[in-house]
Each structure stands twice: as structure tokens, then as C-alpha cells.
Design an enzyme around this catalytic site. Sequence first.
Site, PDB file in Angstrom:
ATOM      1  NE  ARG A 187      -1.896  -1.648   3.441  1.00  0.00           N
ATOM      2  CZ  ARG A 187      -2.286  -1.966   4.664  1.00  0.00           C
ATOM      3  NH1 ARG A 187      -3.536  -1.814   5.022  1.00  0.00           N
ATOM      4  NH2 ARG A 187      -1.429  -2.433   5.541  1.00  0.00           N
TER       5      ARG A 187
ATOM      6  CE  LYS B  59       5.776 -21.632   7.881  1.00  0.00           C
ATOM      7  NZ  LYS B  59       6.212 -21.837   9.184  1.00  0.00           N
TER       8      LYS B  59
ATOM      9  CG  HIS C  27      10.842 -22.657   4.073  1.00  0.00           C
ATOM     10  ND1 HIS C  27       9.953 -22.200   5.000  1.00  0.00           N
ATOM     11  CD2 HIS C  27      11.989 -22.894   4.747  1.00  0.00           C
ATOM     12  CE1 HIS C  27      10.521 -22.161   6.175  1.00  0.00           C
ATOM     13  NE2 HIS C  27      11.755 -22.578   6.061  1.00  0.00           N
TER      14      HIS C  27
ATOM     15  CD  GLU D 259      12.803 -21.914  14.777  1.00  0.00           C
ATOM     16  OE1 GLU D 259      13.029 -20.926  14.076  1.00  0.00           O
ATOM     17  OE2 GLU D 259      11.673 -22.236  15.175  1.00  0.00           O
TER      18      GLU D 259
ATOM     19  CG  ASP E 289       5.525 -21.045  12.806  1.00  0.00           C
ATOM     20  OD1 ASP E 289       5.141 -20.607  11.699  1.00  0.00           O
ATOM     21  OD2 ASP E 289       6.638 -20.787  13.282  1.00  0.00           O
TER      22      ASP E 289
ATOM     23  CG  HIS F 122       8.244 -26.506   8.362  1.00  0.00           C
ATOM     24  ND1 HIS F 122       7.997 -26.159   7.052  1.00  0.00           N
ATOM     25  CD2 HIS F 122       8.368 -25.340   9.029  1.00  0.00           C
ATOM     26  CE1 HIS F 122       7.968 -24.844   6.949  1.00  0.00           C
ATOM     27  NE2 HIS F 122       8.181 -24.322   8.126  1.00  0.00           N
TER      28      HIS F 122
ATOM     29  CE  LYS G 100       9.593 -19.106  16.674  1.00  0.00           C
ATOM     30  NZ  LYS G 100      10.639 -19.151  15.645  1.00  0.00           N
TER      31      LYS G 100
HETATM   32  P1  NAP Z   1       4.613  -8.597   6.986  1.00  0.00           P
HETATM   33  O1  NAP Z   1       6.042  -8.271   7.286  1.00  0.00           O
HETATM   34  O2  NAP Z   1       3.571  -8.090   7.914  1.00  0.00           O
HETATM   35  O3  NAP Z   1       4.307  -8.038   5.523  1.00  0.00           O
HETATM   36  C1  NAP Z   1       3.014  -7.923   5.014  1.00  0.00           C
HETATM   37  C2  NAP Z   1       3.082  -7.277   3.640  1.00  0.00           C
HETATM   38  O4  NAP Z   1       1.749  -7.176   3.135  1.00  0.00           O
HETATM   39  C3  NAP Z   1       3.653  -5.872   3.635  1.00  0.00           C
HETATM   40  O5  NAP Z   1       4.361  -5.659   2.443  1.00  0.00           O
HETATM   41  C4  NAP Z   1       2.392  -5.010   3.671  1.00  0.00           C
HETATM   42  O6  NAP Z   1       2.670  -3.738   3.150  1.00  0.00           O
HETATM   43  C5  NAP Z   1       1.478  -5.829   2.768  1.00  0.00           C
HETATM   44  N1  NAP Z   1       0.063  -5.561   2.997  1.00  0.00           N
HETATM   45  C6  NAP Z   1      -0.623  -5.667   4.169  1.00  0.00           C
HETATM   46  N2  NAP Z   1      -1.911  -5.336   3.981  1.00  0.00           N
HETATM   47  C7  NAP Z   1      -2.046  -5.037   2.660  1.00  0.00           C
HETATM   48  C8  NAP Z   1      -3.139  -4.623   1.855  1.00  0.00           C
HETATM   49  N3  NAP Z   1      -4.375  -4.452   2.363  1.00  0.00           N
HETATM   50  N4  NAP Z   1      -2.919  -4.388   0.562  1.00  0.00           N
HETATM   51  C9  NAP Z   1      -1.679  -4.539   0.035  1.00  0.00           C
HETATM   52  N5  NAP Z   1      -0.605  -4.943   0.743  1.00  0.00           N
HETATM   53  C10 NAP Z   1      -0.783  -5.178   2.041  1.00  0.00           C
HETATM   54  O7  NAP Z   1       4.371 -10.164   6.872  1.00  0.00           O
HETATM   55  P2  NAP Z   1       5.472 -11.308   6.547  1.00  0.00           P
HETATM   56  O8  NAP Z   1       6.157 -11.683   7.798  1.00  0.00           O
HETATM   57  O9  NAP Z   1       6.294 -10.904   5.385  1.00  0.00           O
HETATM   58  O10 NAP Z   1       4.531 -12.546   6.180  1.00  0.00           O
HETATM   59  C11 NAP Z   1       3.876 -12.641   4.932  1.00  0.00           C
HETATM   60  C12 NAP Z   1       3.299 -14.041   4.756  1.00  0.00           C
HETATM   61  O11 NAP Z   1       4.351 -14.982   4.719  1.00  0.00           O
HETATM   62  C13 NAP Z   1       2.388 -14.479   5.904  1.00  0.00           C
HETATM   63  O12 NAP Z   1       1.372 -15.290   5.369  1.00  0.00           O
HETATM   64  C14 NAP Z   1       3.311 -15.296   6.778  1.00  0.00           C
HETATM   65  O13 NAP Z   1       2.599 -16.254   7.534  1.00  0.00           O
HETATM   66  C15 NAP Z   1       4.174 -15.962   5.719  1.00  0.00           C
HETATM   67  N6  NAP Z   1       5.504 -16.371   6.200  1.00  0.00           N
HETATM   68  C16 NAP Z   1       6.359 -15.431   6.673  1.00  0.00           C
HETATM   69  C17 NAP Z   1       7.633 -15.828   7.096  1.00  0.00           C
HETATM   70  C18 NAP Z   1       8.651 -14.828   7.590  1.00  0.00           C
HETATM   71  O14 NAP Z   1       9.754 -15.253   7.955  1.00  0.00           O
HETATM   72  N7  NAP Z   1       8.344 -13.556   7.623  1.00  0.00           N
HETATM   73  C19 NAP Z   1       7.997 -17.192   7.040  1.00  0.00           C
HETATM   74  C20 NAP Z   1       7.091 -18.119   6.529  1.00  0.00           C
HETATM   75  C21 NAP Z   1       5.849 -17.684   6.112  1.00  0.00           C
HETATM   76  P3  NAP Z   1       1.791  -2.443   3.524  1.00  0.00           P
HETATM   77  O15 NAP Z   1       1.396  -2.573   4.946  1.00  0.00           O
HETATM   78  O16 NAP Z   1       2.692  -1.301   3.226  1.00  0.00           O
HETATM   79  O17 NAP Z   1       0.633  -2.488   2.599  1.00  0.00           O
END
Ligand code: NAP
Length: 487
Positions: free
Chosen positions: A43, A142, A172, A210, A229, A234, A334
Amino acid sequence: MSFDLVLFGGTGDLAWRKLMPALFQAFRHGSLPAGGRIIGVARDPLSDEQYRELIRSRFDEVEGSKRPGAGEFERFAQLLHFLRMDLSQPADYQRLGELLRQRGADVVVMYLATAPSLFACTVEQLAAAGLNTPNTRLVLEKPLGHDLQSNRAINETVRRVLQERQIFRIDHYLGKPSVQNLFALRFGNALFEPLWRRETIANIQISIAEDLGVEKRGAFYDSTGALRDMVQNHALQLLCALAMEPPINAHADAIRDEKLKVLRSMKAWTPQALSQHVVRGQYGPGTVHGESVPAYTEEPGVRPDSTTETFVALRAEIANWRWAGVPFYIRTGKRLAGRDARIVVSFRPAPHAIYRSPGNGANRLVIHLQPKDGLELHLLAQAQDGKQAGRVQQQLTPVHLDLDFDKRFGSERVGAYERLLLDVIEGRLNLFVRADEQEEAWRWVEPILEHWRNEAEGPRPYAAGTWGPSASSAMIARDGNCWLEEC
Ligand code: NAP
């Protein structure tokens, strides 16, 4: 082949910590097909240049050898674009449609790296905007859903607008070279197959430890916990890789059919098994690698009265001819004493002892997944030192055959996300999870969630920097077994 990769959540934690570094490595290795475009979506009102600068600044946090060299990032950055979209706004999908149609790439990958709560609405809106074409591939991160019902709801939404061959559900772990070597060990070599069964294997441990806490993801973790998680996805995928029958070929559905059979054969939970064979824990303050760390409930984003589990240990059984009666122990947590993911396959002892037994410490195969990637075969040998010469019943000594894949193949091997992103672009589904596998895994973990909801006693405390609550050791000790580091 030209491709557009639309990264929904392109400014999020997953995008910059995992996906961008993986895409950069694929670019550096020359394996990213030429003629690609990576479109970050969020956004924030960023221009392409501002998005490139944001990603460039984040590469400073990437480990040394994986950081772009002089000029390298500029060449990679030419692939990067940005589109401001609010995924809850239907009009914004029209703008995405225009951007994609201008180019008409051979493959369009929609990668949902956003909160799972946005998955269903995003998929519906993509379809409403006509962006579910035959060359569309959808990647879902996931955890997919929170329980069986929410998982099904997302899968049903997705399958209404795309065919299963277009859906890439990420786990992954399946992209890790060490996990691919687990498949290679079992199905590329005939050596272990005759031994890979209840008659010869006493028990199997899957341990994913971890040393980190919840880092900056406290709020996410607090609503998720270790079972959702790590175990539902996994750990159960690793269990499938260990327990499945050899597939008839290496095609995606042949492999997934066999994994599904394992999940369907998991012994159902009884009230007694739930109370004796499942341990949940939550870390308190402690010391990890010499550094004091706070309790889970003091982490940013975590509720001070949280009962979310940061540790799970459980004993599973697979009710089929190959595995009946063999315990599969799963443990993950963890803030444990170290970062170490490994599988330990313990074989039954020799049926008749002619040597003086050296106790435990042999007769097992240890499959290291991370950080080490390799195999150790623990055997017994005769040291034949002077002190033992002339004894009738000689003492045996445990020895290891040690195969280190990083040393053998080099540490610059293709990482999990790099491999999986390339597979999506090239349309290979082998390392992705089918909807029915996922649903079956949720079905198996749901009674545990239900049991915890009704249990007055919360998670057992453990000090950060240890191997979890003592009840985890007691659980495995009831079978006369022990976790590898305790044996
Ligand atoms: P995050 O850091 O909160 O990022 C969320 C992203 O979505 C941001 O770019 C945010 O940008 C965007 N977003 C949120 N609301 C939005 C909307 N209404 N329209 C457009 N964009 C929007 O989350 P994350 O940790 O990267 O996780 C993302 C996904 O990956 C989740 O499903 C999580 O379970 C999964 N995952 C993450 C990890 C990890 O290590 N982080 C590992 C495995 C899986 P804006 O707020 O600027 O819009």
C-alpha cells in the site's frame, strides 16, 4: 520464457528477508529466465526507483557472500518494479491487470506474501479482474489457515478460480537441499530400503530446534504457536518423506499420493494419547549462547498472559504394515539450546549379543538438515587397542561414517526459496503441497488444539537455552528411548 512475478506483500518481512535474496541468487547463478519482471505490491506509494532503493538497503543485512557486489545490484534492480495496491480495493486489481496485459508474459506468478487473512479476498479479486488465466500460477505461503475449516475455506476459494496444477503451496522445508537428499537417500539408493521398516527400525526422531525467539514476529507467532507454525507443515512433511512408500515415478502427483497415504495412516488420537504423548511448553527467561534473553511473554507483540506454546514434543504412530508400532517422535521449539534440525533413525539392536555391549550410541542414522547438511551412520567397531588385546569378549566402540554435503558439494548450494521460486516459474510442482495433504495434516493436529483449549493446565515452562520442559524427556523415556543429545 518471459515471466512476471507479482509479489503481494513486496515490502514485508518475508519478501526482503527470504524472497528477494533468493531471487537475487537465482539471478546471480544465471538460472532466472531472462525476460523477467518482479513487481512488488503493497500500500506504500513507492516509485520503482524508491522500491529498488528500499530493497538495496535491505541487502546490507544479508550475509556477506550473498550480498550483491559492485554493479550486481544495479543489473538485478532492472527487474524490480513496484505497484501500489490496496488488496481490499477491487479497482486496484484493474491497474494490475493493465500492467500485466501491456506485456503479456508467458508466465504470471502471483505470490501471496501477505497475511493469510488477505488470501481469499486477493484470489477472488484476481479472478474478478480476469487475472486467473491459464498461464497464472499462484503461490500460497504457510500457514494456510488456522485450522481445518479455515484451510478448507481458502483451498475452496482458490480451486474455484484456478486448477490444482496452477496452485503452489509452499512448505519451504521441501526446498532445502538436505530434504531433497532425504528423498535421494531413500529412493536413489537401494541400500536402506530393505531396512526401512518396523522389523529393523526401533524408532525415528524428528527434531527441529531453534535458538532464536520470536524476533520481530511476536504478534504473528502469538496467534499461531509451534504446532501450527512447525508441526502441521514442516515436521509432518518430513515424517511423510521418511515414511512414504517409494513413488512409482518422480512426478508431483506420484509423490503427493504417497505422502497423502502416510497422513491418512496416522494413528488417531485418543484422550489417553493426548495427555501422555503430547507436551507443550513455553520459554521463560534464560541464557542462550551466554546471553540473557527475556521470557516469551516479555517479547514485543506477545500478550503478557499468553498461553501460546513455543515448544511441542509428541509421539506419533503410523498404522500401516511398514510402520505399525514404531514411535515417531516429533519435537520443535524456540529458544532451545541450539539451532539444529535433524532426523535420527534408530535401528534395533543385534538380536544376539556376542560382544560386550557398549551401551547406546550406535546402530543409527542421523540425517542433519540444518545448519549442518549431511548424514552420519553410527556403527560399532573394535578399537583393537593394546589394552583390549587377548580379551575373549572385546569391547565395541561407537564410530561414525560422516558425510558432509556442504563439504562435498560446496556451501554455495541453491537455497530453499531460490529452488522453489525457480520451480514455480518453470511449473514444477514436486516440492509443493497438494490441498488434500494439507487438509489431512490439519485433521491430524486438530484434536491436539482441541485438547489444549479444554485443558486447564497451560504450557509447561522451560528456561530459554535448554532443550524444553523435562516432560519432553519423560515422554520419550517411557518407551525406554531418549532424545539424541541425552543418549
Ligand atoms: P509482513 O512483514 O507483515 O508483511 C506484510 C506485507 O503485506 C507488507 O508488504 C504489507 O505492506 C502488505 N500488505 C498488508 N496489507 C495489505 C493490503 N491491504 N494491501 C496490500 N498490501 C498489504 O508479513 P510477513 O512476515 O512478510 O509474512 C507474509 C506471509 O508470509 C504471511 O502469510 C506469513 O505467515 C508468511 N511467512 C512469513 C515468514 C517470515 O519469515 N516472515 C515465514 C514463513 C511464512 P503495507 O502494509 O505497506 O501495505
